[in-house]
Design a protein around this motif. Structure first.
Motif, PDB file in Angstrom:
ATOM      1  N   GLU A  49      33.218  35.096  45.934  1.00 59.26           N
ATOM      2  CA  GLU A  49      33.866  36.378  46.211  1.00 59.26           C
ATOM      3  C   GLU A  49      35.093  36.574  45.333  1.00 59.26           C
ATOM      4  OE1 GLU A  49      32.996  34.156  48.461  1.00 59.26           O
ATOM      5  OE2 GLU A  49      31.265  35.180  49.379  1.00 59.26           O
ATOM      6  N   LEU A  50      35.912  35.513  45.198  1.00 56.25           N
ATOM      7  CA  LEU A  50      37.113  35.607  44.376  1.00 56.25           C
ATOM      8  C   LEU A  50      36.752  35.824  42.911  1.00 56.25           C
ATOM      9  CD1 LEU A  50      40.166  35.422  44.001  1.00 56.25           C
ATOM     10  CD2 LEU A  50      39.914  32.932  43.798  1.00 56.25           C
ATOM     11  N   ILE A  51      35.742  35.117  42.426  1.00 58.35           N
ATOM     12  CA  ILE A  51      35.320  35.281  41.039  1.00 58.35           C
ATOM     13  C   ILE A  51      34.889  36.722  40.780  1.00 58.35           C
ATOM     14  CG2 ILE A  51      33.533  34.653  39.357  1.00 58.35           C
ATOM     15  CD1 ILE A  51      33.630  31.814  40.533  1.00 58.35           C
ATOM     16  N   GLN A  52      34.059  37.255  41.641  1.00 60.91           N
ATOM     17  CA  GLN A  52      33.547  38.613  41.435  1.00 60.91           C
ATOM     18  C   GLN A  52      34.661  39.655  41.542  1.00 60.91           C
ATOM     19  OE1 GLN A  52      30.327  38.828  44.255  1.00 60.91           O
ATOM     20  NE2 GLN A  52      28.947  37.601  42.979  1.00 60.91           N
ATOM     21  N   GLU A  53      35.568  39.472  42.506  1.00 61.20           N
ATOM     22  CA  GLU A  53      36.686  40.409  42.653  1.00 61.20           C
ATOM     23  C   GLU A  53      37.603  40.354  41.438  1.00 61.20           C
ATOM     24  OE1 GLU A  53      38.671  39.424  46.246  1.00 61.20           O
ATOM     25  OE2 GLU A  53      37.000  40.032  47.562  1.00 61.20           O
ATOM     26  N   THR A  54      37.882  39.154  40.961  1.00 57.43           N
ATOM     27  CA  THR A  54      38.763  38.997  39.803  1.00 57.43           C
ATOM     28  C   THR A  54      38.154  39.624  38.559  1.00 57.43           C
ATOM     29  OG1 THR A  54      39.638  36.937  40.727  1.00 57.43           O
ATOM     30  CG2 THR A  54      39.992  37.325  38.380  1.00 57.43           C
ATOM     31  N   VAL A  55      36.863  39.400  38.361  1.00 62.22           N
ATOM     32  CA  VAL A  55      36.182  39.999  37.208  1.00 62.22           C
ATOM     33  C   VAL A  55      36.288  41.525  37.258  1.00 62.22           C
ATOM     34  CG1 VAL A  55      33.942  40.385  36.114  1.00 62.22           C
ATOM     35  CG2 VAL A  55      34.610  38.071  36.812  1.00 62.22           C
ATOM     36  N   GLN A  56      36.052  42.101  38.414  1.00 64.86           N
ATOM     37  CA  GLN A  56      36.126  43.563  38.555  1.00 64.86           C
ATOM     38  C   GLN A  56      37.531  44.071  38.238  1.00 64.86           C
ATOM     39  OE1 GLN A  56      33.562  45.322  38.769  1.00 64.86           O
ATOM     40  NE2 GLN A  56      31.971  44.181  39.851  1.00 64.86           N
ATOM     41  N   GLN A  57      38.545  43.330  38.661  1.00 67.01           N
ATOM     42  CA  GLN A  57      39.921  43.735  38.383  1.00 67.01           C
ATOM     43  C   GLN A  57      40.219  43.699  36.888  1.00 67.01           C
ATOM     44  OE1 GLN A  57      42.199  41.005  40.774  1.00 67.01           O
ATOM     45  NE2 GLN A  57      41.626  41.981  42.721  1.00 67.01           N
ATOM     46  N   TRP A  58      39.775  42.643  36.217  1.00 67.61           N
ATOM     47  CA  TRP A  58      40.000  42.540  34.778  1.00 67.61           C
ATOM     48  C   TRP A  58      39.246  43.637  34.025  1.00 67.61           C
ATOM     49  CZ3 TRP A  58      42.016  38.384  31.461  1.00 67.61           C
ATOM     50  CH2 TRP A  58      42.843  37.497  32.151  1.00 67.61           C
ATOM     51  N   LEU A  59      38.014  43.902  34.443  1.00 68.31           N
ATOM     52  CA  LEU A  59      37.223  44.933  33.780  1.00 68.31           C
ATOM     53  C   LEU A  59      37.835  46.319  33.957  1.00 68.31           C
ATOM     54  CD1 LEU A  59      33.573  43.796  34.641  1.00 68.31           C
ATOM     55  CD2 LEU A  59      34.802  43.515  32.477  1.00 68.31           C
ATOM     56  N   ARG A  83      40.927  46.993  34.044  1.00 71.95           N
ATOM     57  CA  ARG A  83      42.072  47.111  33.126  1.00 71.95           C
ATOM     58  C   ARG A  83      41.628  47.229  31.669  1.00 71.95           C
ATOM     59  NH1 ARG A  83      44.296  42.981  36.628  1.00 71.95           N
ATOM     60  NH2 ARG A  83      43.766  41.384  35.072  1.00 71.95           N
ATOM     61  N   SER A  84      40.452  46.689  31.357  1.00 70.82           N
ATOM     62  CA  SER A  84      39.957  46.718  29.964  1.00 70.82           C
ATOM     63  C   SER A  84      38.489  47.112  29.967  1.00 70.82           C
ATOM     64  CB  SER A  84      40.146  45.348  29.310  1.00 70.82           C
ATOM     65  OG  SER A  84      41.490  44.939  29.339  1.00 70.82           O
ATOM     66  N   PRO A  85      38.170  48.360  30.293  1.00 67.62           N
ATOM     67  CA  PRO A  85      36.772  48.759  30.488  1.00 67.62           C
ATOM     68  C   PRO A  85      35.941  48.790  29.206  1.00 67.62           C
ATOM     69  CG  PRO A  85      38.217  50.659  30.607  1.00 67.62           C
ATOM     70  CD  PRO A  85      39.108  49.462  30.549  1.00 67.62           C
ATOM     71  N   ASP A  86      36.595  48.835  28.050  1.00 68.65           N
ATOM     72  CA  ASP A  86      35.845  49.006  26.800  1.00 68.65           C
ATOM     73  C   ASP A  86      35.632  47.700  26.038  1.00 68.65           C
ATOM     74  OD1 ASP A  86      35.776  51.781  27.235  1.00 68.65           O
ATOM     75  OD2 ASP A  86      37.763  52.030  26.323  1.00 68.65           O
ATOM     76  N   ARG A  87      36.058  46.586  26.592  1.00 65.15           N
ATOM     77  CA  ARG A  87      35.937  45.319  25.883  1.00 65.15           C
ATOM     78  C   ARG A  87      34.770  44.490  26.413  1.00 65.15           C
ATOM     79  NH1 ARG A  87      41.692  42.448  25.679  1.00 65.15           N
ATOM     80  NH2 ARG A  87      40.461  40.962  24.436  1.00 65.15           N
ATOM     81  N   VAL A  88      34.107  43.794  25.505  1.00 62.63           N
ATOM     82  CA  VAL A  88      33.064  42.848  25.900  1.00 62.63           C
ATOM     83  C   VAL A  88      33.732  41.685  26.624  1.00 62.63           C
ATOM     84  CG1 VAL A  88      31.294  41.263  25.067  1.00 62.63           C
ATOM     85  CG2 VAL A  88      31.594  43.498  23.971  1.00 62.63           C
ATOM     86  N   ALA A  89      33.219  41.333  27.803  1.00 65.07           N
ATOM     87  CA  ALA A  89      33.885  40.343  28.648  1.00 65.07           C
ATOM     88  C   ALA A  89      33.079  39.058  28.762  1.00 65.07           C
ATOM     89  CB  ALA A  89      34.139  40.926  30.033  1.00 65.07           C
ATOM     90  N   GLU A  90      33.818  37.971  28.956  1.00 61.22           N
ATOM     91  CA  GLU A  90      33.223  36.648  29.123  1.00 61.22           C
ATOM     92  C   GLU A  90      34.014  35.891  30.182  1.00 61.22           C
ATOM     93  OE1 GLU A  90      31.601  33.582  25.889  1.00 61.22           O
ATOM     94  OE2 GLU A  90      33.778  33.648  25.921  1.00 61.22           O
ATOM     95  N   VAL A  91      33.331  35.236  31.095  1.00 58.24           N
ATOM     96  CA  VAL A  91      33.977  34.413  32.104  1.00 58.24           C
ATOM     97  C   VAL A  91      34.101  32.992  31.560  1.00 58.24           C
ATOM     98  CG1 VAL A  91      33.617  33.282  34.340  1.00 58.24           C
ATOM     99  CG2 VAL A  91      33.343  35.761  34.132  1.00 58.24           C
ATOM    100  N   ARG A 145      38.512  41.777  19.917  1.00 58.79           N
ATOM    101  CA  ARG A 145      38.257  40.453  20.468  1.00 58.79           C
ATOM    102  C   ARG A 145      37.681  40.565  21.875  1.00 58.79           C
ATOM    103  NH1 ARG A 145      43.523  36.833  19.827  1.00 58.79           N
ATOM    104  NH2 ARG A 145      42.052  35.317  20.702  1.00 58.79           N
ATOM    105  N   PRO A 146      36.783  39.646  22.246  1.00 61.16           N
ATOM    106  CA  PRO A 146      36.220  39.701  23.599  1.00 61.16           C
ATOM    107  C   PRO A 146      37.285  39.441  24.651  1.00 61.16           C
ATOM    108  CG  PRO A 146      35.602  37.668  22.489  1.00 61.16           C
ATOM    109  CD  PRO A 146      36.226  38.540  21.446  1.00 61.16           C
ATOM    110  N   LEU A 147      37.075  39.976  25.819  1.00 58.74           N
ATOM    111  CA  LEU A 147      37.965  39.770  26.950  1.00 58.74           C
ATOM    112  C   LEU A 147      37.559  38.480  27.658  1.00 58.74           C
ATOM    113  CD1 LEU A 147      40.182  40.860  28.906  1.00 58.74           C
ATOM    114  CD2 LEU A 147      38.319  42.011  30.138  1.00 58.74           C
ATOM    115  N   ILE A 148      38.416  37.473  27.621  1.00 61.83           N
ATOM    116  CA  ILE A 148      38.140  36.208  28.287  1.00 61.83           C
ATOM    117  C   ILE A 148      38.771  36.253  29.674  1.00 61.83           C
ATOM    118  CG2 ILE A 148      38.346  33.705  28.206  1.00 61.83           C
ATOM    119  CD1 ILE A 148      36.699  34.863  25.937  1.00 61.83           C
ATOM    120  N   ILE A 149      37.947  36.124  30.712  1.00 60.32           N
ATOM    121  CA  ILE A 149      38.434  36.135  32.096  1.00 60.32           C
ATOM    122  C   ILE A 149      38.434  34.689  32.586  1.00 60.32           C
ATOM    123  CG2 ILE A 149      38.092  37.082  34.398  1.00 60.32           C
ATOM    124  CD1 ILE A 149      36.451  39.326  33.103  1.00 60.32           C
ATOM    125  N   PRO A 150      39.628  34.054  32.653  1.00 60.69           N
ATOM    126  CA  PRO A 150      39.671  32.610  32.920  1.00 60.69           C
ATOM    127  C   PRO A 150      39.749  32.264  34.398  1.00 60.69           C
ATOM    128  CG  PRO A 150      41.862  33.390  32.359  1.00 60.69           C
ATOM    129  CD  PRO A 150      40.952  34.614  32.321  1.00 60.69           C
TER     130      PRO A 150
END
Length: 355
Positions: A38-48, A50-58, A2-7
């Motif tokens: 800045e917060l959005i980009q930092e949060t995305v990097q943190q989520w990625l 933790r889950s580097p192999d998953r397709v991600a979506e904001v 399943r894709p990684l949803i970054i909310p």
């Protein structure tokens, strides 16, 4: 996978008014202003990380995204464009109102790599919508779903059964309606009375009583069954168990449980087995078999299904497993009969017009 949803939650942002049932700050647990780039980009990097192999979506949830001032929409979507270009995330999804999705809005969203739009339908009964102070009609919801899909987006519908004036029949009609209009996935949020809402005022005044957990689970099981039959994924049942909802007095009444999705799926299996057992000449010596991955759902939360079957005269001491069965199937048998059923293809429920 399943894709990684970054909310990212934008409670009430863009909403033209507060609906009868809504307290987004309590639901999301978020009270701050819109997230910065800045917060959005930092949060995305943190989520990625933790889950580097998953397709991600904001995803931007909790408000009416397309009713934000255009500058704010550009700021939020602009924060992720470089991440998309770098292929760190694949796309963006947003949620919004059905009356805020005209062609110009859709063109803007497409230009900013939005691929999925969740439409807050809630109900397709105009009386329910009016009593809930939604400010739009069922026809606008259907037109929005059709328009979004025609524009090339993936479109989903959010439904909220149990609001004032709602019935099981109306809720099932809403499911059928959004599917017929082209919804490709559904969220089901059965009504709860949140503190600090106008709905809480009605509840406290004795003017409204939502379906409780037991009835709400039964209603949601029927809604889920319709979606399964149509091949439409239900990606969420019930509110997320955020910290704000666990505070005493946050939820005054309604259908809420931290594992509501499991309860609803277990109810679907309970109803299926009960229906199959009704076809047996004798319920002596019954054996029940399911796929190993569905054992917990078939047995029910805390083995409740086994207990309730026994109370209704369907004695199944243990559920056995067989990997050769399909995920949606169960096999009920005794020495006299054998019957296979599916939560998807078996007609579990009879149509009603009196609910």
């Amino acid at each position: 996978m399943r894709p990684l949803i970054i909310p990212f939650f934008i409670p009430h942002a863009g909403c033209p008014h507060t609906c009868l049932f809504c307290n987004q700050h309590l639901i999301s647990g978020v009270k701050q202003d819109l997230p910065s780039a800045e917060l959005i980009q930092e949060t995305v990097q943190q989520w990625l990380a933790r889950s580097p192999d998953r397709v991600a979506e904001v995803a931007f949830y909790g408000g009416s995204f397309t009713l934000l001032p255009r500058k704010q929409q550009e700021q939020l979507l602009g924060a992720v464009q470089s991440l998309i270009e770098q292929q760190k995330i694949k796309s963006v999804r947003i949620s919004t109102r059905p009356d805020a999705l005209d062609e110009a809005v859709l063109a803007f969203l497409a230009n900013h790599k939005v691929t999925t739009i969740e439409v807050g339908v809630q109900s397709l009964d105009d009386q329910v919508l009016q009593q809930s102070r939604r400010g739009h009609t069922a026809a606008e919801s259907l037109a929005a779903i059709q328009r979004v899909k025609a524009a090339g987006f993936q479109v989903g519908a959010q439904l909220l059964p149990g609001l004032p004036g709602d019935t099981q029949v109306k809720a099932l009609a809403s499911v059928k309606g959004v599917i017929a209009a082209g919804a490709e996935f559904v969220r089901i949020y059965p009504a709860v009375v949140l503190s600090g809402t106008a709905l809480a005022d009605q509840f406290n005044a004795g003017q409204y009583q939502p379906p409780g957990l037991e009835q709400g689970v039964k209603n949601c099981a029927r809604m889920l069954h319709l979606c399964l039959q149509a091949g439409i994924p239900v990606i969420r049942i019930g509110l997320q168990a955020e910290e704000g909802l666990s505070v005493d007095g946050a939820i005054l009444a309604g259908c809420w449980h931290p594992a509501l999705g499991q309860l609803v799926k277990a109810q679907l299996y309970y109803d299926l087995v009960e229906m199959l057992a009704g076809q047996f000449l004798s319920t002596e010596g019954l054996q029940l078999v399911c796929h190993p991955d569905r054992l917990s759902e078939v047995q029910g939360h805390a083995r409740d299904n086994l207990i309730h079957w026994q109370q209704s005269g369907i004695v199944i001491k243990k559920v056995q497993t067989d990997a050769n069965l399909q995920y949606d199937q169960v096999l009920l048998s005794n020495i006299q009969q054998k019957c296979r059923g599916s939560i998807i293809t078996t007609c579990i429920y009879k149509e009603r017009s009196d609910a």
